[in-house]
Structure formats: structure tokens, C-alpha cells
Write a protein that holds these residues in place. Structure first.
Motif, PDB file in Angstrom:
ATOM      1  N   ALA A 721      30.551  20.328  52.227  1.00 27.16           N
ATOM      2  CA  ALA A 721      32.007  20.225  52.089  1.00 27.16           C
ATOM      3  C   ALA A 721      32.558  21.567  51.616  1.00 27.16           C
ATOM      4  N   ARG A 722      33.860  21.818  51.918  1.00 29.87           N
ATOM      5  CA  ARG A 722      34.517  23.048  51.483  1.00 29.87           C
ATOM      6  C   ARG A 722      35.674  22.686  50.574  1.00 29.87           C
ATOM      7  N   ILE A 723      35.682  23.285  49.387  1.00 31.56           N
ATOM      8  CA  ILE A 723      36.741  23.041  48.410  1.00 31.56           C
ATOM      9  C   ILE A 723      37.503  24.345  48.208  1.00 31.56           C
ATOM     10  N   ASP A 724      38.824  24.299  48.418  1.00 28.87           N
ATOM     11  CA  ASP A 724      39.675  25.450  48.154  1.00 28.87           C
ATOM     12  C   ASP A 724      40.478  25.167  46.894  1.00 28.87           C
ATOM     13  N   LEU A 725      40.298  25.999  45.879  1.00 24.81           N
ATOM     14  CA  LEU A 725      40.987  25.819  44.600  1.00 24.81           C
ATOM     15  C   LEU A 725      41.853  27.042  44.319  1.00 24.81           C
ATOM     16  N   ARG A 726      43.079  26.770  43.853  1.00 20.22           N
ATOM     17  CA  ARG A 726      43.906  27.857  43.343  1.00 20.22           C
ATOM     18  C   ARG A 726      43.917  27.729  41.826  1.00 20.22           C
ATOM     19  N   VAL A 727      43.400  28.736  41.137  1.00 20.10           N
ATOM     20  CA  VAL A 727      43.307  28.704  39.681  1.00 20.10           C
ATOM     21  C   VAL A 727      44.139  29.833  39.105  1.00 20.10           C
ATOM     22  N   GLU A 728      44.453  29.731  37.818  1.00 15.86           N
ATOM     23  CA  GLU A 728      45.275  30.727  37.144  1.00 15.86           C
ATOM     24  C   GLU A 728      44.432  31.391  36.069  1.00 15.86           C
ATOM     25  N   LEU A 729      44.228  32.706  36.220  1.00 17.21           N
ATOM     26  CA  LEU A 729      43.320  33.437  35.355  1.00 17.21           C
ATOM     27  C   LEU A 729      44.013  34.631  34.721  1.00 17.21           C
ATOM     28  N   ALA A 730      43.428  35.121  33.621  1.00 21.06           N
ATOM     29  CA  ALA A 730      44.046  36.219  32.874  1.00 21.06           C
ATOM     30  C   ALA A 730      43.497  37.572  33.260  1.00 21.06           C
ATOM     31  N   SER A 731      42.262  37.636  33.783  1.00 21.05           N
ATOM     32  CA  SER A 731      41.667  38.950  34.024  1.00 21.05           C
ATOM     33  C   SER A 731      40.526  38.836  35.019  1.00 21.05           C
ATOM     34  N   ALA A 732      40.060  39.991  35.476  1.00 23.28           N
ATOM     35  CA  ALA A 732      38.925  40.031  36.391  1.00 23.28           C
ATOM     36  C   ALA A 732      37.645  39.561  35.702  1.00 23.28           C
ATOM     37  N   SER A 733      37.508  39.873  34.411  1.00 21.32           N
ATOM     38  CA  SER A 733      36.304  39.431  33.697  1.00 21.32           C
ATOM     39  C   SER A 733      36.261  37.910  33.586  1.00 21.32           C
ATOM     40  N   GLN A 734      37.420  37.268  33.371  1.00 25.34           N
ATOM     41  CA  GLN A 734      37.451  35.809  33.334  1.00 25.34           C
ATOM     42  C   GLN A 734      37.109  35.230  34.696  1.00 25.34           C
ATOM     43  N   LEU A 735      37.537  35.900  35.766  1.00 24.13           N
ATOM     44  CA  LEU A 735      37.176  35.449  37.112  1.00 24.13           C
ATOM     45  C   LEU A 735      35.659  35.479  37.295  1.00 24.13           C
ATOM     46  N   GLY A 736      35.026  36.573  36.876  1.00 19.12           N
ATOM     47  CA  GLY A 736      33.572  36.679  37.023  1.00 19.12           C
ATOM     48  C   GLY A 736      32.852  35.588  36.253  1.00 19.12           C
TER      49      GLY A 736
END
Length: 757
Positions: A721-736
Motif C-alpha cells: 500500500a502507498r500512504i501519502d502524509l502531509r506533516v508539519e515540521l520545524a526543521s530538516a533535522s526533525q524531518l530526518g
């Protein structure tokens, strides 16, 4: 269980050790039926009992299962264990693998054998993983079992050694897990108990599995140089033997000994040396008839060969914590360095067999029965006392203490009466005080080191004489936590604050938790079952103990909050209806649509703290194609017409299509909002298609306080299955960090960043 008479050795149809054959042949008719007291009858009866119960069972290799308990019993006999321990070796798997109960074992073999078998059975369920909390709990169980009867661990070590010898029939991943357990726990444990013979083989077998290439290389190098080394050693041994005879020490035995492979490899790693640079691949050992002869033999060695400065160690005057005693020196013999060990035959027995060599089991195996040897197991008593006092809330602290106490201590200091105390390198007077006794540490006011007043943070050195100055009104200071080197001392300091400031700690912990969770429903949450479960998971009795632990730092606030959210999630999962991934995605998207929508364009006021520097009051928007985040290199693209500026990542594919004259140098402003602003990022996740997988991912994000503004699921029969999520993040480090957390989940196959449509 009905018992039949013990048969003759040949009737069992498996190879038996000579000593066991002798026991079976000498059992008189009618003996061995119920609680045999004669040693031979006990061992023959225990073997026969195990043989009947394991009849028909086979190991992974296909051989009869009974061969394993026989091998374990044989190892226990080799290290000098008592008849009861050997009998437990025969019976150590019967409770777990058959229908026999502990009561039946006691009926046939007595309470002592039953207690040993039950202790080993409890240890049998312990497996050490990389999960800190689970590993700490397993270790607690192990050391509590050892404290009740330390002989239990002798059986477990023999069991582990035979399993290591026969790992070849298991899958490679299981071999790796067992070998890693062996190296990290059982090898150091055998060393801490002084059982060198088991330690060396356990380490070599684990080395063979965990580093097979290095093992083969060193084994080959040792074998290649063997004839040359043996010839050189033979000449040196003969020369030394003649010199000892001339000096009146003809009763001494001189022999060469090989170093075990893991020891050679460890030294190569620690010293960053090649194999040919390690000179003590083999060594000489001198066994003397008495203590005085040890030092006389040392004088002969130093007179015969030139000693290497700084290589002499007197472990007779200052024994190792596990009881090991010997003189170590290194000399130049035949143009090459040689290591020499000198000790009495009794010391040699202790070095080879540890507690089994010097400990008589007449009164059982508890530390209380050790008499003068109790100090050897001071480390075990402290670990158990820590658990009983409820001081080990933090799993990482407990594991650190285990590591401290299992591995060799490195600094030896003296009490005012001349007793030797072993401590971790870097220890201070406070660590010393708590090693002597908790009350000495709690009332420590100052210290004299070598008759000179010194500050408490002064690191202790080998050979220091340490005198603790105490006062009734003195008490621990939280500043001590900044310089103590041992987890034991750190834990005792926290315990004192926990007990003496309980009400204050409870209030502080409550306030910290309320600030984190909010006031709404907080009182009900404190009284709820979820909070009580969190307390039990932290090895505490109830919620008040948990609040106190948070207040004095025994449990971190984040640790408690994360576990509370997990308990609430588990209870809500049990009560809530199960939604499909598609239904859950629609629910998330609908909730996000009801929330306020962020403005697509931003206007920068002159002089305001803009997130983007270099725009000078112009309107801008973040490019949906690449969703840039603070911490990433960015560039502005000036749009044609009156459409403002679009901010892209510098590595965005669309940037290459923008003429250089329309590119605007910009950068993130690290002082704009203290990291409170959130930016949308689109994630595409490939998962195994099962009900609940999206909920698990959303829960993981919620626990990390990450908002999800859109969720879409696409399924295709027979495919992920493929899940597309839009999330709200503060920085690139939090994304990692977020992507790593999701990637680590069991059903997640892949995760990638994608453009926002």
C-alpha cells in the motif's frame, strides 16, 4: 512419575563420560529411587531421571536431547562443582521441556536440587536484546536469582558453553544473537566469578561467530608460527627450570601456555597493532608449592632474563576483584619479550575454576554463607540491594552499573586499616565512601588522601590511602552527581534525596507533569490505571512513587510522558472500533480541513523577524515541489508577473529551469521564532497492506507531537500500500528523525520525501 530401576551404562545407547559410567555401575539395587544421599547414587538417579523425561526429544542437530544435559553435567564436574550442582546440570531443562513439576523434583532429589533447577529454569527465559528497558529487566531477574544461590549461574554458564559449542545447527541470525549475548553478558560474568576456563572458551566461540574473518586469520597466524614458538619456549622453559633447581626451587613446575584467540584480537584492537607486534601470544607459567616460593621464583626469573620496566604486577598482594592472584612480569628471553606468570597451585585452581575452587557448598550458595569470601561478591550484594531499595528506576543507569560491576575494576586503594578496595578508574572519595557503606557516603563531610585533606572531587590513584571524614549532620549534595564516577554512588545520592525530600519531590514531579500535559483532566489522569501502569513499568509501586521519581530525576519527564501516551494508546485501541486505512485517512483529512488553513503567501514587514533573510519586504511562498525546511540551503525564484517569490531548496530540480538573473540569494533566519513555526512536508510511505498500519504511523507521529494535515491511502491487491502524509515540521533535522522513526517500524518498506500537490 513412575520410576524404573537404573540400567547398566550400555543400555542407554549413548556415549557416557567415564565418571558417570562408574556412578551407574556402583549404584546398589534399590538405590536412587527417592532422595538418594550417596553421591554416586544421586548422580546416577539424576541422569536416569533426565534420560527418561527427554526420551524421544532431539536437538536442532538431530542428536538425542539427553546428550546436552550430560555435557552440561560433565562441564560442571570438570570445574569442581558439588554433587547437587551436577545433578541440577542433568535436570536443568526438565521443568521447562517436560511435564515434571518442581515438587516432583524435590520428592526425588530433595529441596536443594529443586531450588537449583528452579533457578536455572527462571534464567532460561532470559534473552538479552538491544532494548534498554527489556535488557535491564532481564538482568534484574538474573542477579536476583544469583543472589538467592549463586551456584545457579554455574549451571547456566555450563549450559551456555555447550550450546555455544553446538551452535552450527541453528540459523545464522540466531547464532549471532546467542554469540552476542555470550560476549556481552556471560563471558564477563564468568570472568567476574573468576572461572577463567569457561571465560576463555566462551569468548573464543563468540569471536568465531561474530568476527569469522578475523578469527580465521588469527587462528591461521597462530598455527603458522606454532612450531617456531614451541621450540623457543621449550629452550626457555628448560633454562628456567635448571636455574630454579640451582636456587633450591626444584619443586616448581614450569610450562608454556597459549593465549586464547579473542584475547590476542582484543589486544590488537586496543593497541592498534598487527599480529606480529603482539609479543605475548604465548607465555610461561610457574606453579610453586607455597607463597614464599612465588617471590623467590620471581627473583630467579629477573636474574635469568632482563625484566621489561613497567611490566610487573603483583596480584598476590593486590588480588583482582574476582579473587585472581598471581605475579605477572615480562622479560626479554632469546631476543623476544616473554610474559611470565607465577602463582601457587591453589591460586592456579582459583584462576581456572573461580568460585568452584575455593567455595565449599555445605551451607548452600547464598552470599550469607560465604563467610570470609563474602567480600568477593560485594558487587552482587550491592546490585541486589539497589533493586530492593527501589533505586533503579532508570534502565540506562542500571545497565551502566551492571557494566561497571561485571568488568574488571581498574583502581585499587586502601582503607585506613589496610584493606584493599577496587574501584572504577576516575572514582573519587564519594565513590569510595559509598563502596564502603551507604551511611558512610550519606554522612561524608571530607576526605584525607595519603594523610592530606583533599577536595571530594579528587580522582583516586592506585595505592592511595583513603580516610573518609563523616559527621552526623552531613548529607549528600546534588553537586556530587557532577563528579562521581560510579552508577552505584550516583544512585545512592538520588535515593537519599528521594527518601528525605519525598513530599517536595512529589510536588515537584506533579508540577512538571501538569505543565507538560495541561490542567484539563489532569487529576483524573493521576488517579487512572494508565498512570499506575507507567509506575509499574518504571519498577515503582504506585503513582506517588512515580511523581517523586520524576521530581528528583530518577525517571525523566519525557520517559514518563512517552510511556503514559503509549498506555493510553493501547487502552484506546482496545476500546475503539478498528478502522480501515482508507477510513482513517479520510478522518484525518476531514479534521485537517476543519482547522484553519495557512495562508499560501507571506508578507515580510521591514525590520520584522522574517523566517527568510534577503527578501526585503517582498511576498513569498514556499515551493510545493520541494517543501524547503530550516536547516536546508535555499534559493529564491522571482516569478514573472505579479506572483512574488518562490523559495526552493537549492537542490530542487525546478531551480535548474530558472534563469540565473531571476534567482535571489536568501537564507533561513535562525532567530526568527525560536523554532516554533511549522512548515508542510509531504511524505510517501510504502507499507505492507494491513488494517491498522496507518493508525500505528499516526500514533508514532502524535507521540512526537507532529501534526498531520492530510493523509491519503492507495491500495493495489497483492502489492504494498502507498500512504501519502502531509506533516508539519520545524526543521530538516526533525524531518530526518521523523523519517528514521517511521522507517524503523515493522511494516514500513520504504519512506521518501515528495512534492506537495
Amino acid at each position: 512419575m513412575n520410576r524404573r530401576p537404573i540400567r547398566c551404562p550400555e543400555d542407554y545407547g549413548i556415549p557416557l563420560p567415564d565418571w558417570l559410567r562408574c556412578c551407574i555401575e556402583h549404584v546398589p539395587p534399590g538405590q536412587g529411587e527417592t532422595c538418594p544421599t550417596d553421591t554416586e547414587a544421586l548422580l546416577a538417579a539424576a541422569f536416569d531421571f533426565a534420560f527418561q523425561l527427554h526420551d524421544g526429544q532431539v536437538r536442532a542437530s538431530g542428536e538425542p536431547y539427553i546428550i546436552h544435559p550430560v555435557a552440561v553435567a560433565d562441564l560442571l564436574r570438570d570445574i569442581g562443582a558439588s554433587a547437587s550442582v551436577i545433578a541440577a546440570g542433568f535436570l536443568h531443562d526438565v521443568v521447562e521441556d517436560t511435564d515434571v513439576t518442581p515438587e516432583q523434583i524435590e520428592e526425588h532429589f530433595g529441596a536443594e536440587v529443586r531450588a537449583l533447577v528452579e533457578g536455572v529454569t527462571k534464567l532460561g527465559g532470559i534473552h538479552f536484546t538491544n532494548k534498554t528497558e527489556a535488557q535491564a529487566e532481564n538482568l534484574r531477574r538474573m542477579f536476583l536469582a544469583m543472589a538467592s544461590d549463586i551456584r545457579v549461574v554455574l549451571v547456566k554458564l555450563a549450559d551456555r558453553l555447550h550450546n555455544m559449542r553446538t551452535l552450527g545447527a541453528l540459523k545464522p541470525e540466531k547464532q549471532q544473537r546467542i554469540a552476542r549475548e555470550t560476549r556481552e553478558i556471560y563471558g564477563p560474568l564468568a570472568n567476574r566469578l573468576g572461572i577463567g576456563r569457561l571465560k576463555w572458551e566462551l569468548e573464543d566461540l563468540a569471536f568465531k561467530i561474530l568476527e569469522p574473518e578475523a578469527y580465521r586469520e588469527i587462528k591461521q597466524q597462530v598455527a603458522t608460527k606454532r612450531s617456531e614458538r614451541e621450540e623457543r619456549l621449550a629452550v626457555t622453559v628448560e633454562l628456567l627450570r635448571q636455574r630454579l633447581v640451582v636456587s633450591g626451587l626444584g619443586a616448581c613446575e614450569v610450562s608454556g601456555r597459549p593465549k586464547h584467540l579473542y584475547g590476542i584480537w582484543s589486544k590488537m584492537q586496543a593497541q592498534q597493532k598487527a599480529f606480529h607486534e603482539i609479543y605475548d601470544v604465548a607465555a610461561l607459567r610457574i606453579l610453586t608449592p607455597d607463597l614464599e616460593s612465588c617471590y623467590r621464583a620471581l627473583a630467579v626469573v629477573h636474574d635469568t632474563f632482563r625484566p621489561i620496566p613497567g611490566r610487573f604486577k603483583d596480584y598476590i598482594g593486590l588480588p583482582k576483584p574476582n579473587g585472581y592472584q598471581s605475579l605477572h612480569t615480562a622479560v626479554i628471553g632469546r631476543h623476544r619479550p616473554i610474559e611470565v606468570q607465577i602463582r601457587t597451585a591453589e591460586m592456579h585452581q582459583v584462576a581456572e575454576y573461580g568460585i568452584a575452587a575455593h567455595w565449599k557448598y555445605k551451607e548452600g550458595g547464598s552470599p550469607a554463607a560465604l563467610g570470609n569470601d563474602a567480600e568477593r561478591f560485594n558487587w552482587l550484594r550491592q546490585l541486589v540491594d539497589w533493586q530492593k531499595d527501589g533505586g533503579s528506576e532508570d534502565s540506562s543507569d542500571y545497565l551502566a552499573s551492571i557494566k561497571e560491576d561485571l568488568f574488571d575494576e581498574e583502581v585499587f586503594v586502601f582503607t585506613p586499616t589496610g584493606d584493599v578496595v577496587g574501584l572504577r578508574k576516575g572514582s573519587t572519595a564519594v565513590d569510595f565512601a559509598y563502596r564502603i557503606h551507604s551511611e558512610v557516603g550519606n554522612h561524608c563531610q571530607g576526605v584525607r588522601i595519603n594523610d592530606r585533606l583533599c577536595p571530594l572531587p579528587t580522582p583516586l590513584q592506585n595505592g592511595d590511602f583513603v580516610q573518609i571524614i563523616t559527621a552526623k549532620n552531613a548529607h549528600p549534595s546534588l553537586d556530587w552527581l557532577n563528579f562521581v564516577a560510579t552508577p552505584t554512588a550516583r544512585n545512592r545520592i538520588r535515593q537519599w534525596y528521594k527518601k528525605s525530600h519525598r513530599e517536595e519531590n512529589i510536588l515537584r514531579g506533579t508540577e512538571m507533569l501538569e505543565r507538560e500535559l495541561g490542567r484539563d483532566g489532569f487529576d483524573a489522569l493521576l488517579r487512572g490505571e494508565a498512570m499506575a501502569k507507567v509506575a509499574r513499568r518504571c519498577n515503582l509501586v504506585g503513582t506517588e512513587d512515580l511523581l517523586a521519581a520524576i521530581g528528583f530525576g530518577g525517571v525523566t519527564l519525557q520517559q514518563a510522558v512517552n510511556r503514559l501516551r503509549e498506555e493510553i494508546r493501547l487502552s484506546s485501541q482496545a476500546a475503539a472500533p478498528v478502522l480501515s486505512n482508507e477510513e482513517l485517512a479520510r478522518s484525518v483529512t476531514a479534521q485537517a480541513d476543519q482547522a484553519s488553513q495557512p495562508a499560501p503567501h507571506h508578507h515580510v514587514e521591514a525590520g520584522s523577524a522574517s523566517p527568510i533573510l534577503g527578501l526585503e519586504g517582498l511576498e513569498y511562498r514556499l515551493g510545493g515541489c520541494c517543501s524547503p525546511l530550516p536547516g536546508e540551503a535555499i534559493v529564491g525564484s522571482v516569478a514573472l508577473g505579479n506572483h512574488g517569490i518562490t523559495i526552493h531548496r537549492q537542490d530542487c530540480a525546478n531551480v535548474t529551469q530558472v534563469p540565473v538573473e531571476r534567482r535571489l540569494p536568501v537564507r533561513w533566519n535562525p532567530l526568527a521564532d525560536g523554532g516554533r513555526r511549522r512548515y508542510p512536508v509531504q511524505l510517501r510511505i510504502a507499507v505492507l497492506d494491513r488494517v491498522g498500519v496507518l493508525k500505528d504511523i499516526l500514533t508514532r507521529l502524535s507521540d512526537s507531537r507532529i501534526n498531520v494535515s492530510d493523509a491519503r491511502v492507495r491500495t493495489n491487491p497483492g502489492k504494498p500500500a502507498r500512504i501519502d502524509l502531509r506533516v508539519e515540521l520545524a526543521s530538516a533535522s526533525q524531518l530526518g528523525t521523523t523519517m528514521d522513526q517511521i522507517r524503523a517500524m515493522a511494516d514500513v518498506l520504504d519512506i521518501a520525501r515528495s512534492g506537495i500537490g
